[in-house]
Design a protein around this motif. Structure first.
Motif, mmCIF file in Angstrom:
data_model
loop_
_atom_site.group_PDB
_atom_site.id
_atom_site.type_symbol
_atom_site.label_atom_id
_atom_site.label_comp_id
_atom_site.label_asym_id
_atom_site.label_seq_id
_atom_site.Cartn_x
_atom_site.Cartn_y
_atom_site.Cartn_z
ATOM 1 N N PHE A 11 0.865 -1.187 0.000
ATOM 2 C CA PHE A 11 0.000 0.000 0.000
ATOM 3 C C PHE A 11 0.902 1.238 0.000
ATOM 4 O O PHE A 11 1.814 1.335 0.818
ATOM 5 N N THR A 14 2.675 3.749 -5.204
ATOM 6 C CA THR A 14 3.013 4.827 -6.149
ATOM 7 C C THR A 14 4.019 5.813 -5.562
ATOM 8 O O THR A 14 4.489 6.713 -6.265
ATOM 9 N N ASP A 61 -8.478 4.506 -0.628
ATOM 10 C CA ASP A 61 -7.981 5.727 0.027
ATOM 11 C C ASP A 61 -7.732 5.441 1.506
ATOM 12 O O ASP A 61 -8.598 4.886 2.185
ATOM 13 N N ALA A 62 -6.557 5.856 1.966
ATOM 14 C CA ALA A 62 -6.174 5.600 3.362
ATOM 15 C C ALA A 62 -7.122 6.258 4.350
ATOM 16 O O ALA A 62 -7.212 5.838 5.510
ATOM 17 N N GLY A 83 2.969 7.291 4.092
ATOM 18 C CA GLY A 83 3.229 8.248 5.168
ATOM 19 C C GLY A 83 3.057 9.665 4.674
ATOM 20 O O GLY A 83 2.927 9.877 3.471
ATOM 21 N N PHE A 85 2.521 8.805 8.545
ATOM 22 C CA PHE A 85 1.592 7.833 9.098
ATOM 23 C C PHE A 85 0.603 8.491 10.065
ATOM 24 O O PHE A 85 -0.535 8.039 10.185
ATOM 25 N N TYR A 88 -2.058 9.456 7.566
ATOM 26 C CA TYR A 88 -2.746 8.464 6.729
ATOM 27 C C TYR A 88 -2.817 7.063 7.336
ATOM 28 O O TYR A 88 -3.385 6.162 6.720
ATOM 29 N N LEU A 106 6.911 1.623 7.795
ATOM 30 C CA LEU A 106 8.189 2.325 7.878
ATOM 31 C C LEU A 106 8.111 3.527 8.793
ATOM 32 O O LEU A 106 8.951 4.413 8.696
ATOM 33 N N SER A 176 13.835 11.511 1.157
ATOM 34 C CA SER A 176 12.729 11.622 0.189
ATOM 35 C C SER A 176 11.696 12.618 0.702
ATOM 36 O O SER A 176 11.736 13.040 1.871
ATOM 37 N N GLY A 177 10.744 12.953 -0.186
ATOM 38 C CA GLY A 177 9.690 13.892 0.183
ATOM 39 C C GLY A 177 8.860 13.397 1.353
ATOM 40 O O GLY A 177 8.523 14.162 2.261
ATOM 41 N N GLY A 178 8.538 12.094 1.361
ATOM 42 C CA GLY A 178 7.715 11.534 2.434
ATOM 43 C C GLY A 178 8.416 11.623 3.777
ATOM 44 O O GLY A 178 7.786 11.869 4.811
ATOM 45 N N ALA A 309 6.637 15.091 -2.349
ATOM 46 C CA ALA A 309 6.077 13.728 -2.342
ATOM 47 C C ALA A 309 6.447 13.024 -3.642
ATOM 48 O O ALA A 309 6.359 13.612 -4.719
ATOM 49 N N GLY A 310 6.879 11.788 -3.559
ATOM 50 C CA GLY A 310 7.232 11.006 -4.743
ATOM 51 C C GLY A 310 8.680 11.168 -5.172
ATOM 52 O O GLY A 310 9.160 10.410 -6.010
ATOM 53 N N TYR A 349 16.515 4.052 1.628
ATOM 54 C CA TYR A 349 15.681 3.666 0.479
ATOM 55 C C TYR A 349 16.015 2.272 -0.061
ATOM 56 O O TYR A 349 15.253 1.337 0.155
ATOM 57 N N THR A 352 16.396 0.092 2.929
ATOM 58 C CA THR A 352 15.099 0.036 3.623
ATOM 59 C C THR A 352 14.090 -0.797 2.837
ATOM 60 O O THR A 352 13.320 -1.565 3.417
HETATM 61 N N1 LIG Z 1 11.973 4.228 8.511
HETATM 62 C C1 LIG Z 1 12.699 4.456 7.453
HETATM 63 O O1 LIG Z 1 13.826 4.084 7.440
HETATM 64 C C2 LIG Z 1 12.042 5.137 6.284
HETATM 65 C C3 LIG Z 1 12.672 5.183 5.048
HETATM 66 C C4 LIG Z 1 11.990 5.758 3.973
HETATM 67 C C5 LIG Z 1 10.731 6.300 4.153
HETATM 68 N N2 LIG Z 1 10.161 6.258 5.378
HETATM 69 C C6 LIG Z 1 8.797 6.774 5.603
HETATM 70 O O2 LIG Z 1 7.943 6.213 4.620
HETATM 71 C C7 LIG Z 1 6.913 7.125 4.311
HETATM 72 C C8 LIG Z 1 6.822 7.296 2.802
HETATM 73 O O3 LIG Z 1 7.911 8.031 2.311
HETATM 74 P P1 LIG Z 1 8.021 8.305 0.737
HETATM 75 O O4 LIG Z 1 9.125 9.258 0.541
HETATM 76 O O5 LIG Z 1 7.995 7.013 0.011
HETATM 77 O O6 LIG Z 1 6.635 9.110 0.502
HETATM 78 P P2 LIG Z 1 5.883 9.510 -0.854
HETATM 79 O O7 LIG Z 1 6.782 9.329 -2.029
HETATM 80 O O8 LIG Z 1 5.278 10.834 -0.617
HETATM 81 O O9 LIG Z 1 4.740 8.402 -0.948
HETATM 82 C C9 LIG Z 1 3.600 8.437 -0.131
HETATM 83 C C10 LIG Z 1 2.604 7.423 -0.636
HETATM 84 O O10 LIG Z 1 1.411 7.551 0.149
HETATM 85 C C11 LIG Z 1 0.307 7.634 -0.742
HETATM 86 N N3 LIG Z 1 -0.837 8.344 -0.163
HETATM 87 C C12 LIG Z 1 -0.881 9.593 0.329
HETATM 88 N N4 LIG Z 1 -2.129 9.877 0.743
HETATM 89 C C13 LIG Z 1 -2.876 8.784 0.518
HETATM 90 C C14 LIG Z 1 -4.239 8.456 0.737
HETATM 91 N N5 LIG Z 1 -5.101 9.318 1.289
HETATM 92 N N6 LIG Z 1 -4.671 7.219 0.379
HETATM 93 C C15 LIG Z 1 -3.834 6.331 -0.178
HETATM 94 N N7 LIG Z 1 -2.524 6.572 -0.414
HETATM 95 C C16 LIG Z 1 -2.057 7.793 -0.072
HETATM 96 C C17 LIG Z 1 0.842 8.363 -1.960
HETATM 97 O O11 LIG Z 1 -0.042 8.181 -3.052
HETATM 98 P P3 LIG Z 1 -0.047 9.164 -4.333
HETATM 99 O O12 LIG Z 1 1.097 8.716 -5.190
HETATM 100 O O13 LIG Z 1 -1.368 8.904 -4.939
HETATM 101 O O14 LIG Z 1 0.135 10.565 -3.816
HETATM 102 C C18 LIG Z 1 2.179 7.633 -2.106
HETATM 103 O O15 LIG Z 1 1.990 6.375 -2.705
HETATM 104 C C19 LIG Z 1 7.221 8.415 5.072
HETATM 105 O O16 LIG Z 1 6.451 8.444 6.256
HETATM 106 C C20 LIG Z 1 8.699 8.265 5.427
HETATM 107 O O17 LIG Z 1 9.065 8.942 6.600
HETATM 108 C C21 LIG Z 1 10.791 5.694 6.436
#
Ligand SMILES: NC(=O)c1ccc[n+]([C@@H]2O[C@H](COP(=O)([O-])OP(=O)(O)OC[C@H]3O[C@@H](n4cnc5c(N)ncnc54)[C@H](OP(=O)(O)O)[C@@H]3O)[C@@H](O)[C@H]2O)c1
Length: 399
Positions: A11, A14, A61-62, A83, A85, A88, A106, A176-178, A309-310, A349, A352
């Motif tokens: 989940f 994208t 949708d989350a 995230g 988190f 969402y 994560l 990353s952006g997330g 994001a992304g 990344y 991870t």
């Molecule tokens: N612990 C670790 O070592 C580690 C490492 C890497 C990342 N992370 C964490 O992982 C998370 C993601 O990071 P990222 O950079 O991969 O983020 P990202 O590129 O912004 O991806 C976020 C994802 O969440 C989806 N999303 C957002 N709102 C949603 C909703 N309402 N319903 C369904 N899907 C939804 C987005 O979908 P859309 O494409 O449709 O917008 C996208 O697929 C962050 O919290 C980050 O801190 C942790």
């Protein structure tokens, strides 16, 4: 569980990290029935097109609890990178705890994890759902490193280490952006809410009872010197997450290392003039980061200029990346150094995605002795995940 259509749903497929997890599963999990999910069908189709085999697509949708409920009932495991988190994550954890679906993510957001423990731990125990946060660089090296070190320590000295210090050393990677959005979201939450600030400062924030009397365990705040390893030490930016996860694992396991067990986490640089310069440089960056996170105006500027994001580190930067953690266990005069490392991938990344992907595969396929509940990687998966990560190229072994 056997009647479910899929073994794993990714989940957030994208997103930046979600796409890496999909690539990892496509390369390594040929016999696993897995699918991808997210809120945007077009984006999901584009991800599916880039994979070597067809995968089912689920649009959900989350923020829609009914959609999360349906998602959780279609699969043995949900592996989520959706995230921040705190924004969402909750409906999916609730749905998995209710449906008895295993879950890995994560997150490094302590207030979110605390809320999930308080709201869903009991239900997850009852349903058998293993809800496992922090299955990436935060906090697998800390949690599984401590677990592996203690096994090696017992095998060598016949007793557990009473203190473990994890020194985060050589590493290279990006953000990353997330990740930026999650850090800024947490800073916003802390700025607004005194209880969140108190929770973040509590070394036992994730323990079953965070208010129980426990030994003092202050986070490092200063530059230091490790005379035995001959290395400089300084505060580690993720210590306020990882140390809480290791302490939760210890409490859930019934305090096998003793009630007075101490776990500490710092960054380290070599004990040379260059190492000192690196330590001072890192301390300055950390000071700057703390200032940015404390100021709403600076947080806005960073949010506008940081990866969106992304977006995240380039493929080349990921491939050049690596990380190494030295865990030092001690009991009286007995001492053992244990290494957790990945020579082949940046921490946040590529590496991870390997840790999270293997966690999902472990929850889906391995014969695990653990019960359900909101736990940690070592508590939920222990030896099975250590074996998988070693086979995937991650080093977990005595020095
Ligand atoms: N612990 C670790 O070592 C580690 C490492 C890497 C990342 N992370 C964490 O992982 C998370 C993601 O990071 P990222 O950079 O991969 O983020 P990202 O590129 O912004 O991806 C976020 C994802 O969440 C989806 N999303 C957002 N709102 C949603 C909703 N309402 N319903 C369904 N899907 C939804 C987005 O979908 P859309 O494409 O449709 O917008 C996208 O697929 C962050 O919290 C980050 O801190 C942790």
């Amino acid at each position: 569980m056997t009647s479910r259509d899929l073994d794993i749903i990714v989940f957030g497929a994208t997103g930046f990290t979600g796409r890496l997890v999909c690539d990892y599963l496509a390369r390594t999990a040929r016999t696993t029935r897995w699918g991808i999910a997210g809120r945007n069908r077009d984006k999901l189709e584009a991800v599916a097109k880039g994979l070597p085999h067809p995968v089912p697509i689920i649009v959900a949708d989350a923020l829609d609890p009914a959609a999360m409920d349906r998602l959780a009932r279609q699969t043995k495991v949900v592996c989520t990178t959706t995230g921040p988190f705190a924004r969402y994550g909750e409906a999916l954890v609730a749905a998995c705890a209710e449906a008895g679906t295993h879950y890995c993510d994560l997150t490094g957001e302590v207030p979110f994890m605390r809320r999930m423990i308080d709201a869903h731990h009991a239900r997850a125990i009852a349903s058998g759902a293993r809800i496992v946060h922090t299955c990436g660089f935060d906090s697998v090296p800390s949690d599984l490193g401590t677990y592996g070190l203690q096994q090696a320590f017992r095998a060598t000295f016949g007793r557990p280490a009473t203190t473990v210090t994890a020194l985060f050393g050589e590493s290279s990677g990006g953000v990353s952006g997330g990740t930026v959005a999650s850090a800024l979201g947490l800073a916003d939450e802390a700025a607004k809410d005194r209880d969140v600030r108190r929770l973040l400062a509590n070394p036992y924030a994730l323990d079953p009872d965070p208010r129980a009397a426990r030994p003092p365990a202050p986070d490092d705040k200063m530059l230091g010197w490790d005379a035995k390893l001959k290395m400089f030490t300084m505060p580690f930016v993720m210590a306020q997450v990882n140390t809480r996860v290791v302490r939760r694992a210890h409490a859930l396991a019934g305090f096998p290392y003793g009630q007075d067990f101490r776990y500490r986490e710092v960054m380290s640089t070599p004990g040379s003039a260059r190492g000192l310069a690196m330590a001072l440089g890192t301390a300055t960056v950390l000071g700057g980061l703390a200032l940015v996170l404390a100021s709403p105006r600076l947080r806005k500027i960073v949010a506008a200029r940081a990866p969106q994001a992304g977006e995240g580190p380039s493929v080349e930067a990921q491939a050049r990346g690596h990380w190494k953690v030295r865990l030092v266990g001690e009991a009286g005069d007995d001492r053992l150094v244990y290494i957790a490392a990945d020579p082949d991938g940046d921490p946040g990344y590529r590496s991870t995605a390997r840790m999270l992907g293997e966690s999902a595969l472990c929850l889906a396929h391995d014969d695990l002795a653990s019960s359900g509940g909101v736990t940690t990687p070592s508590v939920a998966m222990g030896d099975a995940l250590v074996d998988r990560l070693r086979r995937a190229g991650i080093v977990l072994q005595p020095a």
